[in-house]
Motif scaffolding. Sequence first.
Motif, mmCIF file in Angstrom:
data_model
loop_
_atom_site.group_PDB
_atom_site.id
_atom_site.type_symbol
_atom_site.label_atom_id
_atom_site.label_comp_id
_atom_site.label_asym_id
_atom_site.label_seq_id
_atom_site.Cartn_x
_atom_site.Cartn_y
_atom_site.Cartn_z
ATOM 1 N N VAL A 175 -2.043 3.925 -18.216
ATOM 2 C CA VAL A 175 -0.874 4.615 -17.668
ATOM 3 C C VAL A 175 0.045 3.549 -17.083
ATOM 4 C CG1 VAL A 175 -0.014 6.304 -16.015
ATOM 5 C CG2 VAL A 175 -2.201 6.701 -17.183
ATOM 6 N N LEU A 176 1.276 3.501 -17.591
ATOM 7 C CA LEU A 176 2.263 2.517 -17.170
ATOM 8 C C LEU A 176 3.436 3.209 -16.493
ATOM 9 C CD1 LEU A 176 2.405 0.521 -20.543
ATOM 10 C CD2 LEU A 176 0.936 0.057 -18.582
ATOM 11 N N VAL A 177 3.987 2.546 -15.490
ATOM 12 C CA VAL A 177 5.185 3.038 -14.792
ATOM 13 C C VAL A 177 6.183 1.885 -14.701
ATOM 14 C CG1 VAL A 177 3.949 4.778 -13.447
ATOM 15 C CG2 VAL A 177 4.267 2.494 -12.512
ATOM 16 N N PRO A 178 7.471 2.189 -14.493
ATOM 17 C CA PRO A 178 8.454 1.111 -14.336
ATOM 18 C C PRO A 178 8.102 0.232 -13.129
ATOM 19 C CG PRO A 178 9.554 3.214 -14.682
ATOM 20 C CD PRO A 178 8.094 3.506 -14.476
ATOM 21 N N ASP A 179 8.346 -1.058 -13.266
ATOM 22 C CA ASP A 179 8.023 -2.007 -12.194
ATOM 23 C C ASP A 179 8.619 -1.592 -10.850
ATOM 24 O OD1 ASP A 179 6.573 -3.677 -13.896
ATOM 25 O OD2 ASP A 179 8.335 -4.870 -14.411
ATOM 26 N N GLU A 180 9.840 -1.099 -10.867
ATOM 27 C CA GLU A 180 10.521 -0.754 -9.614
ATOM 28 C C GLU A 180 9.939 0.499 -8.955
ATOM 29 O OE1 GLU A 180 12.850 0.743 -13.137
ATOM 30 O OE2 GLU A 180 12.145 -1.235 -12.537
ATOM 31 N N GLN A 181 9.099 1.241 -9.641
ATOM 32 C CA GLN A 181 8.484 2.434 -9.062
ATOM 33 C C GLN A 181 6.969 2.301 -8.929
ATOM 34 O OE1 GLN A 181 10.713 5.178 -11.780
ATOM 35 N NE2 GLN A 181 11.016 6.293 -9.862
ATOM 36 N N GLU A 182 6.467 1.097 -9.129
ATOM 37 C CA GLU A 182 5.023 0.882 -9.065
ATOM 38 C C GLU A 182 4.455 1.208 -7.687
ATOM 39 O OE1 GLU A 182 1.631 -2.562 -9.719
ATOM 40 O OE2 GLU A 182 3.746 -3.133 -9.794
ATOM 41 N N SER A 183 5.088 0.718 -6.625
ATOM 42 C CA SER A 183 4.531 0.965 -5.286
ATOM 43 C C SER A 183 4.531 2.449 -4.949
ATOM 44 C CB SER A 183 5.283 0.160 -4.224
ATOM 45 O OG SER A 183 6.634 0.535 -4.175
ATOM 46 N N GLU A 184 5.565 3.163 -5.353
ATOM 47 C CA GLU A 184 5.628 4.609 -5.117
ATOM 48 C C GLU A 184 4.512 5.330 -5.884
ATOM 49 O OE1 GLU A 184 8.727 8.354 -5.795
ATOM 50 O OE2 GLU A 184 9.342 6.322 -6.335
ATOM 51 N N ALA A 185 4.297 4.927 -7.129
ATOM 52 C CA ALA A 185 3.254 5.547 -7.958
ATOM 53 C C ALA A 185 1.863 5.232 -7.399
ATOM 54 C CB ALA A 185 3.373 5.057 -9.397
ATOM 55 N N ARG A 186 1.661 4.005 -6.941
ATOM 56 C CA ARG A 186 0.369 3.632 -6.357
ATOM 57 C C ARG A 186 0.092 4.435 -5.087
ATOM 58 N NH1 ARG A 186 -2.455 -0.660 -7.987
ATOM 59 N NH2 ARG A 186 -1.634 -1.785 -9.760
ATOM 60 N N GLN A 187 1.117 4.598 -4.249
ATOM 61 C CA GLN A 187 0.935 5.371 -3.027
ATOM 62 C C GLN A 187 0.638 6.830 -3.349
ATOM 63 O OE1 GLN A 187 0.799 4.058 0.168
ATOM 64 N NE2 GLN A 187 -0.080 6.087 0.490
ATOM 65 N N LEU A 188 1.281 7.353 -4.378
ATOM 66 C CA LEU A 188 1.031 8.727 -4.820
ATOM 67 C C LEU A 188 -0.436 8.904 -5.205
ATOM 68 C CD1 LEU A 188 2.458 11.455 -5.590
ATOM 69 C CD2 LEU A 188 2.641 10.507 -7.887
ATOM 70 N N MET A 189 -0.979 7.945 -5.924
ATOM 71 C CA MET A 189 -2.387 8.022 -6.339
ATOM 72 C C MET A 189 -3.325 7.889 -5.143
ATOM 73 S SD MET A 189 -2.661 6.317 -10.093
ATOM 74 C CE MET A 189 -4.417 6.549 -10.036
ATOM 75 N N VAL A 190 -2.998 7.022 -4.201
ATOM 76 C CA VAL A 190 -3.823 6.876 -2.995
ATOM 77 C C VAL A 190 -3.803 8.178 -2.201
ATOM 78 C CG1 VAL A 190 -3.983 5.702 -0.765
ATOM 79 C CG2 VAL A 190 -3.603 4.369 -2.861
ATOM 80 N N ASP A 191 -2.625 8.766 -2.055
ATOM 81 C CA ASP A 191 -2.498 10.032 -1.325
ATOM 82 C C ASP A 191 -3.293 11.156 -1.993
ATOM 83 O OD1 ASP A 191 -0.851 8.729 0.454
ATOM 84 O OD2 ASP A 191 1.006 9.591 -0.334
#
Length: 73
Positions: A48-64
Amino acid sequence: MAELLRTNEVGLVALVEALLNDAGIPHQVTDRNMSVLEGSILAIPMRVLVPDEQESEARQLMVDAELGEWLRP
């Protein structure tokens, strides 16, 4: 593109896709067809890939969502 996770778990990929869709984060699942074609040897995981500029947001979403253990370093 940044890689969030790599797995052969179809259900996990579907869950992560739903989370990303709900959050409006664009994403791409690579190797989905290859993972299915190769069968049960688990040699080619889906990614699963996301744009570099949204990586931190996507990672936080998964942690949450308590899916942080699946994140790629």
